[in-house]
Design a protein around this motif. Structure first.
Motif, PDB file in Angstrom:
ATOM      1  N   ASP A 109      52.067  80.536  72.527  1.00 52.25           N
ATOM      2  CA  ASP A 109      51.146  81.247  71.642  1.00 52.25           C
ATOM      3  C   ASP A 109      49.791  81.436  72.316  1.00 52.25           C
ATOM      4  O   ASP A 109      49.194  82.514  72.268  1.00 52.25           O
ATOM      5  N   ILE A 275      45.344  77.648  66.490  1.00 51.93           N
ATOM      6  CA  ILE A 275      46.794  77.836  66.554  1.00 51.93           C
ATOM      7  C   ILE A 275      47.503  76.760  65.738  1.00 51.93           C
ATOM      8  O   ILE A 275      48.479  77.043  65.024  1.00 51.93           O
ATOM      9  N   ASN A 279      50.088  77.498  62.490  1.00 50.27           N
ATOM     10  CA  ASN A 279      51.509  77.172  62.591  1.00 50.27           C
ATOM     11  C   ASN A 279      51.944  76.012  61.710  1.00 50.27           C
ATOM     12  O   ASN A 279      53.040  76.035  61.140  1.00 50.27           O
TER      13      ASN A 279
END
Length: 394
Positions: A109, A275, A279
């Protein structure tokens, strides 16, 4: 809408586990699933982990969230364990993740955020979940030669030839040690040459180190990644605590992003936090907390290192026993590579048909590419595997 969902391909290793469970034979050997096992077939809780859990039970006062990057004691402890003093701490952004798999996913990512046109280069072969995650994310991927099936060693010339096509801004995924699935590792001089090539190409190295301490020792196993981070301006490092701390189900991992300049670290750290938030929000803490306790306590750390060393040398002994048994049965040294490989895995060089025959005739279960988990053996089952290999003509 949900009626339109398509069935996903089943995981081959999980399918193998089910087949093993359903096999009614008393004599059968599971060499498929990638977990450490004692000679009795048990995946143990390490002594230091048990002690730390007892201590934590006494002193823990809350189950509230940690920070988005996890406990600083964990990320700092893992940074020191993996990277040592190879790079100043202020150049390393780090975030806890759900296991090493979570770290790998977060790394992909991060790379895509930094370069939307990124291509990730992976070894042929590599851990199947590397390619599965990349395909699921829709990230372009290319393979570089790595394992020579004829010699059962690293095809370094082929690897370097293929990596000549790496473009600026690409990511090259390397295994830090104990290559999964082959057990064949780069030497330190080879890591040095890879670092030089990636610097020339302007590519970003990413190192997945999931088995530190299972190969040649904690520091020796980290030599490659330490060379990468000390000689490349930037790097990503995904580390797992599942194997070397034996906390598979606790899902403790860490992603580290090494920056060229310490002034850039806060931006990288904020991106890792972001991130994580997108997630899974806050990372799991129980396993990570135990690891940080062990790494910070001299007595716990010494006990952990002693048990880890016993596990490592036990696997080396099994490798040597299997190579010697095959030498005795075949009169050939062509399986000597098994003793040279490191970590939990080796690829034996059997065909898919031979793998199937060993399972059907001898109750020996391994992945179709002939990857075996050495830790699934003991001194009594090594001869069973050797005889099965000879019987099917490996």
């Amino acid at each position: 809408m949900l009626n339109d969902l398509k069935a996903q391909p089943k995981d081959k290793i999980l399918m193998l586990m089910e087949m093993f469970k359903e096999d009614p034979r008393e004599v059968k050997v599971d060499l498929g699933v990638g977990v450490y096992k004692t000679p009795e077939g048990v995946t143990p809780i390490m002594r230091a982990i048990k002690t730390a859990e007892k201590q934590l039970w006494e002193v823990e006062t809350t189950k509230s969230y940690t920070g988005l990057a996890g406990d600083p004691g964990f990320t700092g402890g893992m940074r020191d364990l993996v990277l040592g003093d190879a790079v100043p701490a202020d150049r390393v952004a780090a975030a806890a993740t759900p296991g090493g798999t979570g770290a790998v996913r977060q790394a992909f990512d991060l790379a895509r955020m930094a370069n939307p046109d990124v291509t990730v280069w992976v070894s042929q072969p590599t851990w199947p979940n590397h390619t599965s995650i990349l395909k699921h994310m829709g990230v372009p991927m290319r393979e570089y030669r790595y394992f020579d099936d004829a010699t059962c060693a690293v095809d370094f010339d082929g690897m370097m030839s293929d990596l000549q096509d790496v473009a600026k801004g690409d990511v090259v995924l390397l295994h830090g040690c104990c290559h999964n699935p082959t057990g064949a590792n780069l030497t330190l001089p080879e890591f040095q040459r890879v670092a030089e090539l990636l610097n020339d190409k302007g590519a970003l190295p990413m190192v997945d180190i999931a088995y530190q301490g299972f190969g040649d020792g904690l520091d020796a196993d980290a030599a490659g990644v330490r060379h990468i981070v000390s000689n490349c301006p930037e790097a990503l490092v995904a580390a797992s605590c599942s194997k070397n701390f034996g906390i598979y189900r606790e899902r403790a991992g860490v992603l580290m992003a090494v920056q060229e300049d310490a002034s850039k670290t806060p931006v990288a750290q904020g991106t890792l936090n972001h991130i994580n938030r997108q997630n899974f929000s806050f990372p799991p803490d129980h396993g990570a907390r135990l690891v940080s306790m062990i790494l910070a306590d001299d007595a716990l750390r010494a006990d952990w290192m002693a048990e880890l060393e016993d596990m490592r040398t036990g696997m080396l002994t099994l490798r040597e026993q299997l190579a010697e048994e095959l030498r005795r049965l075949t009169g050939s040294d062509r399986f000597g590579f098994i003793a040279q490989h490191r970590g939990m895995f080796s690829r034996l060089g059997a065909t898919t048909a031979q793998v199937d025959e060993m399972r059907e005739k001898h109750g020996i279960y391994m992945v179709g590419d002939s990857r075996i988990n050495v830790a699934g053996l003991n001194k009594d089952t090594v001869p069973l595997l050797a005889r099965a290999m000879v019987d099917v003509g490996v």
